[in-house]
Design an enzyme around this catalytic site. Structure first.
Site, short mmCIF file in Angstrom:
data_model
loop_
_atom_site.label_atom_id
_atom_site.label_comp_id
_atom_site.label_asym_id
_atom_site.label_seq_id
_atom_site.Cartn_x
_atom_site.Cartn_y
_atom_site.Cartn_z
CB SER A 11 4.76 -3.42 14.77
OG SER A 11 5.82 -3.38 15.71
N GLY A 12 6.97 -2.25 12.04
CA GLY A 12 7.63 -1.03 11.56
C GLY A 12 6.83 -0.43 10.41
CB ALA A 44 14.56 5.80 10.50
CD GLU A 114 20.01 11.00 4.67
OE1 GLU A 114 20.48 9.87 4.77
OE2 GLU A 114 18.88 11.31 5.04
CG HIS A 236 25.11 4.87 9.02
ND1 HIS A 236 25.89 5.94 9.38
CD2 HIS A 236 23.97 5.38 8.51
CE1 HIS A 236 25.22 7.06 9.09
NE2 HIS A 236 24.06 6.75 8.56
NE ARG A 282 23.99 5.61 4.56
CZ ARG A 282 22.74 5.49 4.93
NH1 ARG A 282 22.23 4.29 5.05
NH2 ARG A 282 22.03 6.53 5.20
CG HIS A 343 22.54 1.60 8.80
ND1 HIS A 343 21.98 2.11 9.94
CD2 HIS A 343 21.96 2.26 7.76
CE1 HIS A 343 21.09 3.06 9.62
NE2 HIS A 343 21.06 3.15 8.30
CD GLU A 367 17.13 -3.66 7.40
OE1 GLU A 367 16.52 -2.90 8.19
OE2 GLU A 367 18.32 -3.98 7.56
NE ARG A 378 19.16 1.41 3.05
CZ ARG A 378 19.09 2.48 3.85
NH1 ARG A 378 18.36 3.52 3.50
NH2 ARG A 378 19.76 2.51 4.97
CG LEU A 384 12.19 5.41 6.33
CD1 LEU A 384 12.09 6.77 7.02
CD2 LEU A 384 11.71 4.32 7.27
C1 SIN Z 1 20.81 8.27 8.44
O1 SIN Z 1 20.08 9.10 8.96
O2 SIN Z 1 21.99 8.46 8.20
C2 SIN Z 1 20.22 6.93 8.09
C3 SIN Z 1 19.29 7.05 6.98
C4 SIN Z 1 19.25 5.77 6.17
O3 SIN Z 1 19.70 4.72 6.63
O4 SIN Z 1 18.81 5.83 5.02
#
Ligand code: SIN
Length: 541
Positions: A11-12, A44, A114, A236, A282, A343, A367, A378, A384
């Site tokens: 249910s995401g 998230a 990011e 992460h 990342r 993560h 996912e 990723r 999302l």
């Molecule tokens: C984050 O806010 O660092 C996570 C976002 C993501 O996993 O894309």
């Protein structure tokens, strides 16, 4: 017996987005193993990446995604996801998601940045983006007559029936066995969608919620679906390091606002590892932290944003600010202790461009799916986005095939049989194995890998896996046992995939093969049958 047109597991954002669209065609049953909000989506922080500003471009978002994916993205999938991004963000807004506005931008939205992104393009609701999206989608789903959302219902395995496939016999998914309380019932459906998230709980340290035991991945594998790129587990870089915190993320958006990674001595170290420094992708940042920790022997590194004032930080990152403060860390005055943690699963159940797996009747989204978007690593905030784009495509596919789907007669299926299973009186047998799996994976199949460690992990996991499989067949199943069985299988799939990749690429880094293979290739495999038993390499179940 429960019967519906669509059965959605999870249910995401992926499951809810798909459900809302399927409800326009037929009846939808959604099952979720805990509360409806117990999802990775709900945690998230960062947001959803899309090209929304005039000075940004599709080409730039595509290029950033491809660079991050380390040569393994499917370029046509990247193209379609990025191109559809703005429309899907606008759709979320129509459903009721309140992204933060900023009158100074051409889009009208405040956009975060990011790692790996060359523009500000992350629409957000401060650091509560997932919670806001989950709220809006859930409210909408609860108000939709055709959707029945069942909490505390855990799927055990997929319902498979034989089906003619050309001149051969294949099999079709017609739903799942679902457990509620102590009873297991077949839930039949014309289309089943696995939207049950990732597998962070395979590792000792993770940013994921407790539900992330890779149930969809394990069920799909057991049913014979093709799996892809399971070695690419994303760590992460910045999870809060504090004895009372289990999985609290410090969003990458904090680095997007200028935060710098430093050692205990306060000296920034990312320059040594990548010219993009703290905004590198990342995989690079997590490996850099891992290397610093190994070199210095410290337990954590620090993320310093103390040069921004408290007012800004409280407004932009209210959750992070308050959570850290509750642990005695004032982020406007001192650096935040952080460590990397598991993560996101970048691989998963292999799907086509419409979310269809290799099994007729079975879709995978979010996912759980490997769509070709993420490749070997990723790009931040693309998850999302992928979930909403593929939910839309999958629903569109169902709509176009609706005449055929609707006329499909659901066959009768066997009821669940517990046979002579006994009640397991010692829960410690389950809990001990949870602990061993998670430690083994953290120590041997983590950020930096080697052939030796993978071999050791495989040997250990094989023994544990056989033991759990025996429990599963001898004792009455419980949700804890179902999850343990799934994390054990997922651990083996990750190890097996990692062993098949004889190079270092993206998130898979091994000291034994440090260079890149000349020909980028995904790792694709499925179970092999040996009579009634299936095999993963030397292991037979
Ligand atoms: C984050 O806010 O660092 C996570 C976002 C993501 O996993 O894309």
């Amino acid at each position: 017996m429960v019967k519906s047109d669509f059965l959605i597991i999870g249910s995401g954002i992926a499951g809810l987005s798909f459900a809302l669209k399927c409800a326009e065609m037929g009846t939808v049953v959604m099952v979720t193993k805990k509360r409806d909000v117990d999802t990775a989506t709900n945690l998230a922080q960062g947001g959803i990446a899309a090209v929304l500003e005039e000075d940004d471009s599709m080409a730039s978002h595509i290029n950033d995604t491809l660079l991050s994916g380390a040569g393994l993205c499917d370029e046509s999938v990247v193209d379609l996801v990025v191109s559809d991004g703005p429309a899907r963000v606008r759709e979320l807004v129509r459903i009721g998601v309140d992204f933060v506005k900023d009158g100074a931008t051409t889009s009208g939205y405040s956009l975060g940045r990011e790692g790996g992104h060359s523009h500000r393009r992350v629409a957000h609701s401060y650091d509560l983006t997932g919670r806001e999206i989950e709220r809006a989608l859930l409210e909408s789903a609860r108000a939709t007559e055709n959707i029945t959302l069942l909490e505390n219902h855990i799927a055990v395995d997929l319902l498979m029936v034989p089906e003619a496939c050309g001149s051969n016999m294949g099999s079709r998914c017609v739903g799942a066995y679902v457990m509620e309380g102590e009873s297991v019932e077949p839930y039949r459906a014309k289309v089943t969608a696995l939207c049950s998230g990732g597998v962070g709980k395979v590792y000792l340290y993770t940013t994921n919620p407790d539900i992330a035991t890779g149930d969809g991945l394990a069920m799909a594998f057991r049913a014979g679906a093709e799996m892809e790129n399971m070695e690419f587990v994303q760590f992460h870089p910045t999870c809060l390091y504090h004895p009372q915190e289990k999985n609290f993320l410090i969003s990458e958006a904090v680095r997007g606002e200028g935060a710098v990674l430093v050692g205990r001595d306060g000296v920034p170290f990312m320059k040594k590892y990548d010219p993009r420094e703290d905004l590198a992708t990342r995989d690079t940042v997590a490996r850099a932290i891992d290397s610093e920790l190994k070199e210095t022997g410290e337990d954590c590194v620090y993320l310093d944003i103390s040069f921004r004032d408290a007012e800004f930080l409280m407004k932009r990152f209210p959750t992070i600010f308050n959570r850290c403060l509750s642990r005695g860390i004032d982020i406007s005055k001192q650096p935040i202790p952080v460590v990397p943690a598991a993560h996101y699963m970048c691989g998963g159940v292999r799907t086509d461009r419409n979310g269809r797996t290799s099994i007729p009747g079975l879709m995978a989204l979010g996912e759980t799916a490997s769509t070709g978007l993420h490749g070997g690593n990723r790009l931040a905030s693309n998850s999302l986005l992928e979930a909403v784009v593929f939910a839309d495509r999958a629903a569109d596919y169902c709509q176009k095939s609706w005449d055929r789907l609707q006329s499909f007669e659901l066959p009768d299926v066997d009821v669940w049989k517990s046979g002579n299973a006994r009640k397991l009186s010692e829960e410690i047998l389950i809990n001990h194995n949870w602990d061993v799996i998670r430690r083994t994976m953290w120590n041997y199949v983590g950020i930096v890998r080697s052939e030796k460690r993978l071999e050791l992990a495989k040997k250990r996991m094989a023994v544990i896996f056989q033991e759990i499989d025996q429990f599963y067949h001898e004792y009455i199943i419980t949700p804890n046992m179902i999850e343990l069985r799934n994390i054990a299988l997922n651990a083996l799939l990750i190890i097996q995939s990692a062993m098949e990749r004889k190079e270092s690429r993206g998130l898979h880094y091994t000291i034994d093969y440090k260079s890149l293979d000349k020909h980028p290739h995904p790792t694709v495999f499925k179970r092999k049958m040996n009579g009634q038993k299936w095999q993963i390499d030397m292991l037979e179940c």
